[in-house]
Design a protein around this motif. Structure first.
Motif, mmCIF file in Angstrom:
data_model
loop_
_atom_site.group_PDB
_atom_site.id
_atom_site.type_symbol
_atom_site.label_atom_id
_atom_site.label_comp_id
_atom_site.label_asym_id
_atom_site.label_seq_id
_atom_site.Cartn_x
_atom_site.Cartn_y
_atom_site.Cartn_z
ATOM 1 N N GLN A 112 -7.928 -9.995 5.370
ATOM 2 C CA GLN A 112 -8.284 -10.954 4.327
ATOM 3 C C GLN A 112 -8.298 -10.289 2.956
ATOM 4 O O GLN A 112 -7.787 -10.838 1.971
ATOM 5 N N PHE A 113 -8.861 -9.080 2.888
ATOM 6 C CA PHE A 113 -8.908 -8.389 1.602
ATOM 7 C C PHE A 113 -7.510 -7.983 1.153
ATOM 8 O O PHE A 113 -7.174 -8.102 -0.034
ATOM 9 N N ALA A 114 -6.683 -7.513 2.083
ATOM 10 C CA ALA A 114 -5.307 -7.148 1.727
ATOM 11 C C ALA A 114 -4.546 -8.356 1.204
ATOM 12 O O ALA A 114 -3.740 -8.237 0.268
ATOM 13 N N ASN A 115 -4.780 -9.514 1.782
ATOM 14 C CA ASN A 115 -4.149 -10.738 1.286
ATOM 15 C C ASN A 115 -4.624 -11.046 -0.123
ATOM 16 O O ASN A 115 -3.843 -11.470 -0.988
ATOM 17 N N TRP A 116 -5.902 -10.791 -0.382
ATOM 18 C CA TRP A 116 -6.488 -11.098 -1.700
ATOM 19 C C TRP A 116 -5.955 -10.170 -2.794
ATOM 20 O O TRP A 116 -5.729 -10.598 -3.930
ATOM 21 N N THR A 117 -5.748 -8.872 -2.468
ATOM 22 C CA THR A 117 -5.267 -7.960 -3.508
ATOM 23 C C THR A 117 -3.884 -8.346 -4.013
ATOM 24 O O THR A 117 -3.512 -8.024 -5.138
ATOM 25 N N ASN A 118 -3.095 -9.004 -3.131
ATOM 26 C CA ASN A 118 -1.757 -9.481 -3.493
ATOM 27 C C ASN A 118 -0.825 -8.335 -3.858
ATOM 28 O O ASN A 118 0.114 -8.504 -4.633
ATOM 29 N N HIS A 138 0.084 -9.966 4.955
ATOM 30 C CA HIS A 138 0.182 -10.824 6.130
ATOM 31 C C HIS A 138 0.088 -10.108 7.467
ATOM 32 O O HIS A 138 -0.086 -10.756 8.494
ATOM 33 N N GLU A 139 0.236 -8.766 7.481
ATOM 34 C CA GLU A 139 0.266 -8.062 8.763
ATOM 35 C C GLU A 139 -0.119 -6.607 8.587
ATOM 36 O O GLU A 139 -0.136 -6.078 7.471
ATOM 37 N N GLU A 140 -0.433 -5.962 9.723
ATOM 38 C CA GLU A 140 -0.741 -4.535 9.722
ATOM 39 C C GLU A 140 0.507 -3.748 10.089
ATOM 40 O O GLU A 140 1.249 -4.127 10.996
ATOM 41 N N PHE A 141 0.748 -2.634 9.371
ATOM 42 C CA PHE A 141 1.875 -1.752 9.653
ATOM 43 C C PHE A 141 1.374 -0.502 10.381
ATOM 44 O O PHE A 141 0.326 0.049 10.029
ATOM 45 N N PRO A 142 2.133 0.004 11.348
ATOM 46 C CA PRO A 142 1.755 1.264 11.983
ATOM 47 C C PRO A 142 1.951 2.468 11.074
ATOM 48 O O PRO A 142 1.257 3.478 11.206
ATOM 49 N N PHE A 143 2.906 2.364 10.155
ATOM 50 C CA PHE A 143 3.196 3.444 9.210
ATOM 51 C C PHE A 143 3.892 2.851 8.003
ATOM 52 O O PHE A 143 4.637 1.877 8.116
ATOM 53 N N ALA A 144 3.636 3.429 6.844
ATOM 54 C CA ALA A 144 4.400 3.108 5.644
ATOM 55 C C ALA A 144 4.285 4.303 4.704
ATOM 56 O O ALA A 144 3.281 5.027 4.710
ATOM 57 N N GLY A 145 5.329 4.520 3.902
ATOM 58 C CA GLY A 145 5.428 5.756 3.125
ATOM 59 C C GLY A 145 4.523 5.831 1.914
ATOM 60 O O GLY A 145 3.712 6.762 1.781
ATOM 61 N N HIS A 146 4.649 4.862 0.981
ATOM 62 C CA HIS A 146 3.831 5.000 -0.226
ATOM 63 C C HIS A 146 2.345 4.824 0.075
ATOM 64 O O HIS A 146 1.507 5.488 -0.543
ATOM 65 N N PRO A 147 1.934 4.016 1.084
ATOM 66 C CA PRO A 147 0.525 4.020 1.463
ATOM 67 C C PRO A 147 0.031 5.354 2.034
ATOM 68 O O PRO A 147 -1.134 5.701 1.886
ATOM 69 N N THR A 148 0.924 6.087 2.696
ATOM 70 C CA THR A 148 0.537 7.411 3.195
ATOM 71 C C THR A 148 0.235 8.360 2.050
ATOM 72 O O THR A 148 -0.817 9.016 2.014
#
Length: 286
Positions: A46-52, A77-87
Motif C-alpha cells: 500500500q505504501f509503495a503504491n502511495w509513493t508512486n 503493484h507487485e513485489e520484485f525478488p530483485f531489482a538493480g537500482h533498489p539494491t
C-alpha cells in the motif's frame, strides 16, 4: 470478544535517494523505509503504491547468517525478488544509517532472489550481477511485436535475448545509440513484453552505450535508469564479446536524466554500479 487490531502506526526513518547519478534529481529515485520488520506485506504494498515511484524498498534484519541486511522491493503493484537500482539505493541508505558490513569493503544484501554482494569503491557502489534465470533466443513472433512497438524494421534488431534476473526483460541490440535515442515507441504494440534497447555510441562519446527500457502497462512507461536490465545486458554483451570487459552506459537521456551505469567484469563476476545521492531524509508515519 477479542478483536485483532493492527499495530499502531509509528514514525520510521525514511529516505528518498537518487540512484545512478551524482547530480540530484537526474537519476532514478527510490523510496527507502528503514526499521520495517513489523510491517505486513499489505502495508508495504500500500505504501509503495502511495509513493508512486517505480520502486520502494523496506529494510529489515537479515535471516541468513551471511547477510548484512534484508530488503523487500515493491513496485506500485507487485513485489520484485530483485531489482538493480533498489539494491544500490538500499545499500546506500543502510550505510548512511550507520550499517557496518561483516566483511570490510563488501556488504551482502538478502532479498527474495537470494544473496547479492555489493562492493564499495570510493563514492560508488556496485552489485554483482545475479545469475540469469532465463536467457537465450526470443521467439520470432515476439521479435515482430517488439519491432512494431519500437516502430523500426524487423531487420533493425541486430540481436535479441531473454535477460531475466527478476524482472522479465528482453534485450534488443540496435546498430547505434542514435537509433536508440530516435525511438518513439508504440507501447500497446508490445503487449506485456518488458523491453530494453541498447546501442553503441561513437568512440569519442562520454558513454560507450545508450540504453532505454520500456515497461508496457506501467505508469512510467519508460524507466529512467534500470540496474536489472543493465546487469543482464552486461552478461549478454560481454559474454558475446559485443562489449569490452568494462564500459559505461548512459540511460534516461530522453527523460531529461543523466543516468550513468558503470559495468566491469572481474574474475568471473560482472559488477554493475554507479553513484547515489540522498535527496530527502526524515521519517514517515507507517
Amino acid at each position: 470478544m477479542t478483536r485483532n487490531l493492527a499495530p499502531a502506526r509509528r514514525r520510521r526513518p525514511f529516505t528518498q535517494v537518487d540512484v545512478f547519478t551524482d547530480e540530484p534529481y537526474r537519476g532514478n529515485p527510490l523510496a527507502v523505509v528503514a526499521d520495517a520488520e513489523d510491517l505486513s506485506t499489505e502495508q508495504m504494498q500500500q505504501f509503495a503504491n502511495w509513493t508512486n515511484l517505480s520502486e520502494t524498498t523496506f529494510l529489515l534484519p537479515p535471516t541468513h547468517p551471511d547477510a548484512d541486511y534484508r530488503v523487500r522491493i515493491f513496485t506500485a503493484h507487485e513485489e520484485f525478488p530483485f531489482a538493480g537500482h533498489p539494491t544500490l539505493g538500499s545499500a546506500h541508505v543502510w550505510l548512511e544509517g550507520g550499517g557496518v558490513p561483516k566483511r570490510e569493503g563488501v556488504l551482502v544484501q538478502e532479498c527474495a532472489a537470494g544473496l547479492v554482494r555489493v562492493k564499495r569503491d570510493g563514492g560508488q557502489l556496485a552489485f554483482a550481477a545475479p545469475p540469469l534465470t532465463r536467457s537465450g533466443p526470443v521467439a520470432e513472433a515476439d521479435l515482430a511485436r517488439i519491432a512494431a512497438g519500437l516502430r523500426v524494421p524487423r531487420q533493425a534488431l541486430l540481436d535479441a535475448s531473454w535477460l531475466v534476473n527478476g524482472p522479465g526483460w528482453i534485450g534488443v541490440l540496435l546498430a547505434s545509440a542514435a537509433q536508440v535515442l530516435a525511438i518513439r515507441p508504440d507501447l500497446a504494440a508490445m503487449g506485456d513484453l518488458k523491453v530494453g534497447v541498447i546501442g553503441p555510441h561513437d568512440a569519442d562519446a562520454e558513454a560507450d552505450f545508450e540504453v532505454r527500457t520500456f515497461i508496457p502497462g506501467d505508469a512510467a512507461a519508460e524507466d529512467p535508469v534500470t540496474g536489472s536490465f543493465n546487469a543482464g545486458a552486461a552478461q549478454w554483451l560481454i559474454g558475446s564479446r559485443r562489449a569490452p570487459s568494462s564500459y559505461t552506459a548512459a540511460q534516461g537521456t530522453m527523460l531529461g536524466r543523466a543516468g550513468r551505469v558503470r559495468v566491469e567484469a572481474v574474475d568471473g563476476d560482472i559488477w554493475v554500479g554507479g553513484r547515489s545521492t540522498t535527496c530527502i531524509s526524515g521519517d514517515v508515519l507507517l
